[in-house]
Design a protein around this motif. Structure first.
Motif, short mmCIF file in Angstrom:
data_model
loop_
_atom_site.label_atom_id
_atom_site.label_comp_id
_atom_site.label_asym_id
_atom_site.label_seq_id
_atom_site.Cartn_x
_atom_site.Cartn_y
_atom_site.Cartn_z
N ARG A 244 17.71 -16.84 -51.66
CA ARG A 244 17.67 -18.27 -51.33
C ARG A 244 18.70 -18.99 -52.19
NH1 ARG A 244 11.76 -20.81 -51.46
NH2 ARG A 244 12.09 -20.46 -53.68
N ALA B 205 18.58 -21.96 -53.43
CA ALA B 205 17.96 -22.68 -54.54
C ALA B 205 17.66 -21.75 -55.71
CB ALA B 205 16.68 -23.38 -54.07
N THR C 124 18.87 -30.43 -52.02
CA THR C 124 17.50 -30.82 -51.68
C THR C 124 16.56 -29.63 -51.73
OG1 THR C 124 18.08 -30.74 -49.31
CG2 THR C 124 18.11 -32.89 -50.39
N ASP C 125 17.04 -28.44 -51.31
CA ASP C 125 16.21 -27.24 -51.47
C ASP C 125 15.83 -27.03 -52.93
OD1 ASP C 125 16.39 -26.62 -48.77
OD2 ASP C 125 17.65 -24.85 -49.04
N THR C 126 16.80 -27.20 -53.81
CA THR C 126 16.57 -26.90 -55.23
C THR C 126 15.61 -27.89 -55.86
OG1 THR C 126 18.77 -25.91 -55.37
CG2 THR C 126 17.69 -26.45 -57.44
N GLU D 218 12.16 -26.80 -54.66
CA GLU D 218 11.67 -25.50 -55.09
C GLU D 218 11.70 -25.32 -56.60
OE1 GLU D 218 10.40 -23.07 -52.84
OE2 GLU D 218 10.41 -24.94 -51.69
N THR E 247 18.46 -32.74 -45.43
CA THR E 247 17.78 -31.50 -45.79
C THR E 247 18.14 -30.44 -44.76
OG1 THR E 247 15.73 -31.72 -44.50
CG2 THR E 247 15.84 -32.93 -46.59
N GLY E 248 17.68 -29.21 -45.01
CA GLY E 248 18.03 -28.12 -44.12
C GLY E 248 17.41 -28.22 -42.74
N ARG F 94 15.92 -19.22 -45.52
CA ARG F 94 16.02 -20.69 -45.54
C ARG F 94 14.69 -21.33 -45.95
NH1 ARG F 94 20.75 -22.44 -43.35
NH2 ARG F 94 21.96 -20.86 -42.22
N VAL F 95 14.80 -22.46 -46.62
CA VAL F 95 13.64 -23.27 -46.94
C VAL F 95 13.32 -24.11 -45.70
CG1 VAL F 95 12.73 -25.12 -48.38
CG2 VAL F 95 14.18 -23.34 -49.39
N THR F 96 12.13 -23.98 -45.17
CA THR F 96 11.76 -24.69 -43.95
C THR F 96 10.79 -25.83 -44.28
OG1 THR F 96 9.95 -23.14 -43.53
CG2 THR F 96 12.10 -22.63 -42.54
N SER G 273 11.51 -28.80 -44.96
CA SER G 273 11.97 -29.53 -46.14
C SER G 273 11.90 -31.03 -45.97
CB SER G 273 13.40 -29.10 -46.51
OG SER G 273 14.24 -29.11 -45.38
#
Length: 271
Positions: free
Chosen positions: A73, A75, A103-105, A108, A123-124, A199-201, A203
């Motif tokens: 990932r 992040a 934004t992911d980081t 998370e 965001t993603g 991927r971060v979902t 978000s």
């Protein structure tokens, strides 16, 4: 600042990750857009480094960083770098893909983030809905799948002027730099290569979890749906705000680096 000569490398369990590290003071991390690398920020680093410690990493699989051979990932890679350097919390400044990484980081790994600046991104979860961007993305995807580098590059470079301008409206040096970075990253990969990115979902639905200052910057020529998404993101974050760089499209930071640095510096002064 045209190659790997000033880069440092973080050893990871899946190859080395490249980054620039210069200046001193509060930490600002500059995160590049997709298929490009830390050189996106060549105009910005010397100015910001007068007052801040500036780190500009190459995302895994981009620039001078190793390709992935196992799930990862964005992040997690960034948080690992900041913890390795014992640096932070950091202001994360991301262009396009880099904005998603920011934004992911913060979602998370909130402990390593002091503030977030997105540019040409939210965001993603965001997807362009206008026909021009949807058609262009389909063209890019088809060219990648076919391994047609020429068709891919032609389509990818159309992102710089965007739907309402032509390449003739863009400083040729910007197009040259984007082309050079994109070809370098693309040369690291093959059409049949597995995509290991996790991927971060969900978000955007978590935006209310962000408890640090956030600024969403967009070029004035970006489509209305991105501007609207930026307003929604800023509205979901306590104290969130938006800003616009006039006369620019998706690569606002590259088109008008002086204006971008002014917007960023004004935001940094408030922290």
């Amino acid at each position: 600042m045209n190659g790997a000569s000033d880069l440092r490398f973080l050893p990871s369990a899946d190859g080395d990750l490249a980054y620039r590290d210069t200046g001193s003071g509060d930490l600002v991390v500059l995160l590049h857009s997709g298929f490009l690398d830390h050189r996106v920020w060549d105009d910005h680093v010397p100015v910001l480094a007068r007052r801040y410690r500036v780190i500009a990493p190459d995302t895994r699989g981009h620039g001078f960083s190793a390709n992935a051979t196992e799930p990862f990932r964005w992040a997690d890679d960034l948080a690992a770098l900041l913890r390795h350097l014992d640096a932070g919390p950091a202001v994360l400044v991301g262009l396009s893909m880099g904005g998603v990484i920011a934004t992911d980081t913060v979602l998370e790994h909130p402990d390593v983030v002091r503030a977030v600046v997105t540019a040409g991104a939210v965001t993603g979860d965001f997807r362009y809905t206008d026909p021009w961007h949807r058609e262009l993305q389909d063209t890019i995807d088809r060219a990648l799948t076919a391994g047609d580098v020429s068709a891919w590059l032609d389509a990818f470079l159309r992102l710089v002027p965007g739907p309402d301008r032509t390449a003739g409206d863009i400083d040729p040096d910007i197009l040259r730099r984007v082309r050079k970075m994109a070809l370098h990253t693309l040369s690291k990969h093959s059409p049949d290569e597995k995509d290991w990115l996790v991927r971060v979902t969900g978000s955007f639905d978590r935006a209310g979890e962000i408890r640090v200052p956030l600024l969403a910057v967009n070029g004035s020529l970006e489509p209305a749906d991105l501007h609207a998404a930026a307003e929604r993101l800023a509205g979901a974050v306590p104290g969130g705000r938006t800003a616009t760089v006039d006369g620019t499209g998706h690569y606002s930071a590259m088109e008008r680096p002086d204006a971008f640095v002014r917007v960023l510096s004004d935001f940094l002064e408030t922290l």
